[in-house]
Design a protein around this motif. Structure first.
Motif, PDB file in Angstrom:
ATOM      1  N   SER A  65      -2.785  -0.675  -6.319  1.00 26.36           N
ATOM      2  CA  SER A  65      -4.124  -0.517  -5.523  1.00 26.36           C
ATOM      3  C   SER A  65      -4.557   0.144  -6.890  1.00 26.36           C
ATOM      4  O   SER A  65      -4.909   1.153  -6.385  1.00 26.36           O
ATOM      5  CB  SER A  65      -3.964  -0.679  -4.012  1.00 26.36           C
ATOM      6  OG  SER A  65      -3.401  -1.475  -3.569  1.00 26.36           O
ATOM      7  N   SER A  69      -9.795  -2.594  -5.708  1.00 26.13           N
ATOM      8  CA  SER A  69      -8.543  -3.926  -4.207  1.00 26.13           C
ATOM      9  C   SER A  69      -8.248  -2.559  -3.036  1.00 26.13           C
ATOM     10  O   SER A  69      -8.463  -3.027  -1.803  1.00 26.13           O
ATOM     11  CB  SER A  69      -7.594  -3.376  -5.160  1.00 26.13           C
ATOM     12  OG  SER A  69      -6.880  -4.260  -6.394  1.00 26.13           O
ATOM     13  N   TRP A  72     -11.488  -3.683  -1.222  1.00 27.24           N
ATOM     14  CA  TRP A  72     -11.920  -4.874  -0.863  1.00 27.24           C
ATOM     15  C   TRP A  72     -11.295  -4.577   0.279  1.00 27.24           C
ATOM     16  O   TRP A  72     -11.690  -5.644   1.401  1.00 27.24           O
ATOM     17  CB  TRP A  72     -11.248  -5.788  -2.121  1.00 27.24           C
ATOM     18  CG  TRP A  72     -11.370  -6.909  -1.334  1.00 27.24           C
ATOM     19  CD1 TRP A  72     -10.181  -7.847  -0.746  1.00 27.24           C
ATOM     20  CD2 TRP A  72     -12.148  -8.048  -1.966  1.00 27.24           C
ATOM     21  NE1 TRP A  72     -10.466  -9.160  -0.188  1.00 27.24           N
ATOM     22  CE2 TRP A  72     -12.066  -9.260  -1.177  1.00 27.24           C
ATOM     23  CE3 TRP A  72     -13.307  -8.224  -2.574  1.00 27.24           C
ATOM     24  CZ2 TRP A  72     -12.510 -10.380  -1.135  1.00 27.24           C
ATOM     25  CZ3 TRP A  72     -13.914  -9.126  -2.367  1.00 27.24           C
ATOM     26  CH2 TRP A  72     -13.213 -10.666  -1.723  1.00 27.24           C
ATOM     27  N   LYS A  73     -10.036  -4.393   0.356  1.00 26.19           N
ATOM     28  CA  LYS A  73      -9.200  -4.550   1.751  1.00 26.19           C
ATOM     29  C   LYS A  73      -9.714  -3.747   3.044  1.00 26.19           C
ATOM     30  O   LYS A  73      -9.391  -3.620   4.081  1.00 26.19           O
ATOM     31  CB  LYS A  73      -7.960  -4.058   1.331  1.00 26.19           C
ATOM     32  CG  LYS A  73      -6.282  -3.773   2.712  1.00 26.19           C
ATOM     33  CD  LYS A  73      -5.396  -2.979   2.101  1.00 26.19           C
ATOM     34  CE  LYS A  73      -4.140  -3.601   2.614  1.00 26.19           C
ATOM     35  NZ  LYS A  73      -2.945  -2.995   2.304  1.00 26.19           N
ATOM     36  N   GLY A 113     -15.754  -2.693  -4.195  1.00 25.54           N
ATOM     37  CA  GLY A 113     -15.297  -3.916  -3.524  1.00 25.54           C
ATOM     38  C   GLY A 113     -15.222  -3.935  -2.173  1.00 25.54           C
ATOM     39  O   GLY A 113     -14.985  -4.747  -1.814  1.00 25.54           O
ATOM     40  N   CYS A 117     -16.268  -7.361  -0.717  1.00 19.32           N
ATOM     41  CA  CYS A 117     -15.598  -7.506   0.308  1.00 19.32           C
ATOM     42  C   CYS A 117     -16.821  -8.439   0.974  1.00 19.32           C
ATOM     43  O   CYS A 117     -16.709  -9.732   1.884  1.00 19.32           O
ATOM     44  CB  CYS A 117     -14.800  -7.560   0.840  1.00 19.32           C
ATOM     45  SG  CYS A 117     -14.375  -8.444   1.635  1.00 19.32           S
ATOM     46  N   ASN A 197      -2.185  -9.701  -5.039  1.00 18.75           N
ATOM     47  CA  ASN A 197      -3.190  -9.937  -5.018  1.00 18.75           C
ATOM     48  C   ASN A 197      -3.309 -10.163  -3.388  1.00 18.75           C
ATOM     49  O   ASN A 197      -3.957  -9.803  -2.908  1.00 18.75           O
ATOM     50  CB  ASN A 197      -3.767 -10.429  -5.350  1.00 18.75           C
ATOM     51  CG  ASN A 197      -4.106  -9.984  -7.386  1.00 18.75           C
ATOM     52  OD1 ASN A 197      -3.730  -9.087  -7.155  1.00 18.75           O
ATOM     53  ND2 ASN A 197      -4.142 -10.885  -8.371  1.00 18.75           N
ATOM     54  N   ARG A 201      -6.046  -7.173  -1.311  1.00 17.19           N
ATOM     55  CA  ARG A 201      -7.106  -8.317  -1.200  1.00 17.19           C
ATOM     56  C   ARG A 201      -6.922  -9.200  -0.454  1.00 17.19           C
ATOM     57  O   ARG A 201      -7.037 -10.521  -0.969  1.00 17.19           O
ATOM     58  CB  ARG A 201      -7.307  -8.103  -2.535  1.00 17.19           C
ATOM     59  CG  ARG A 201      -7.917  -7.676  -3.930  1.00 17.19           C
ATOM     60  CD  ARG A 201      -8.403  -7.888  -5.361  1.00 17.19           C
ATOM     61  NE  ARG A 201      -8.591  -7.338  -5.560  1.00 17.19           N
ATOM     62  CZ  ARG A 201      -9.325  -7.132  -7.052  1.00 17.19           C
ATOM     63  NH1 ARG A 201      -9.930  -8.154  -7.670  1.00 17.19           N
ATOM     64  NH2 ARG A 201      -8.748  -6.093  -8.301  1.00 17.19           N
TER      65      ARG A 201
END
Length: 333
Positions: A65, A69, A72-73, A113, A117, A197, A201
């Protein structure tokens, strides 16, 4: 460039305040820069709060990652909890621990990220904390949401006879993870970049949750983070009911079925046991199914709420299939 080069912790906090802090207004009175944030809850609404922690080598790996990412996660998994309550996300608080040698550029991308998000789903960064750690990165997020008083979804409202539905495909994240584990990042992305992805994500179902809330027909709900079988067991425990899952009805993407062949795995088990799908699982009365499916066409009927017990019905009609809970448990790995 590392943290010392920009003035240490205070310099880093100021850098994040200038680039990522949510604007004051719309309920936020005071954000990043003081000892605590101040916000208002509008009349007729209740606050919803969730928290989640992501640990390097447990929830993410740097070789799989990228920093964006990871950020984002970190936001997405918390947004999914807010969506599971039928609430609208509002304010986020991001605490992060990293080594003293961590580059500012990496941290910038994590915050990029995270903020992107949040902003996609209507939330803002309002505070957090930083710390140092000798080994690995730890990210802890607290996210707030707002819901009309008395209208939050919970796990405890399912009744025998209710129909169980899920918002999207199951097993995609587990398939992506399986490819990463077997082939590494470069080859896995060549096999199916979309699956990779989806694992790195995830897309929380915030907008779908709002639509479902407007129908007024959801009796119980939760998000699927630890695998369908493990999570539906939590919903059943909260509602004091049982469940039947029809495996022939599980929504499994072509991509996951293809990946399962490469991994020599059963795609049905990926759908039942794979975690981190972040779809919504909802229970509605039989007479409400058409209405909620008209509002959210992506919903798929996968089973029924029973008085007690757990029945996993195989595609051939066999009623005794039970692969175990599977899924994710931090203390059972």
């Amino acid at each position: 460039m590392n943290i010392k080069d920009i003035g240490g912790e205070e310099g880093f906090i100021e850098r994040m305040r200038q680039t990522h802090a949510g604007a004051v207004g719309d309920g936020l009175i005071l954000g990043i820069g003081d000892d605590a944030a101040i916000f208002e809850t509008p009349a007729g609404r209740q606050s919803v709060v969730t928290t989640d922690m992501l640990v390097e080598q447990v929830h993410f790996r740097r070789d799989w990652s990228d920093p964006y990412s990871i950020g984002w996660k970190s936001a997405a998994v918390n947004l999914s909890d807010i969506a599971a309550m039928g609430a609208e996300p509002t304010l986020a608080f991001l605490s992060i621990a990293f080594s003293q040698g961590e580059s500012v550029e990496t941290l910038d991308r994590i915050y990029d990220g995270f903020s992107d998000c949040l902003n996609r789903y209507g939330a803002r960064l309002a505070g957090g904390d930083t710390n140092s750690t000798p080994d690995g990165m730890v990210i802890s997020v607290t996210l707030m949401g707002s819901v009309k008083s008395g209208q939050a979804f919970t796990r405890s409202g399912a009744r025998p006879g209710d129909v169980l539905l899920v918002t999207g495909a199951l097993g995609d994240s587990a398939a992506g993870l399986g490819l990463l584990q077997k082939y590494g990042l470069a080859r896995s992305e060549k096999v199916d970049k979309d699956l990779i992805n989806l694992h790195r994500r995830p897309q929380p179902r915030v907008m779908i949750s709002r639509v479902l809330a407007e129908t007024g027909q959801v009796r119980a709900a939760m998000d699927l983070s630890d695998g369908l079988l493990r999570d539906v067991s939590k919903l059943c425990a909260a509602s004091q009911v049982g469940v039947r899952i029809d495996t022939a009805q599980l929504p499994i993407s072509n991509a996951t079925q293809n990946a399962a062949k490469m991994l020599a795995q059963d795609p049905t088990l990926l759908a039942l046991q794979g975690g981190e799908d972040y779809e919504l699982l909802v229970a509605v009365a039989p007479e409400s199914v058409d209405a909620v499916r008209e509002a959210v066409p992506s919903l798929t009927v996968i089973g029924e709420i029973l008085k007690s017990g757990r029945r996993i019905v195989a595609a051939n009609g066999v009623d005794d299939l039970d692969p175990g809970a599977g899924g994710w448990d931090h203390f059972a790995q």
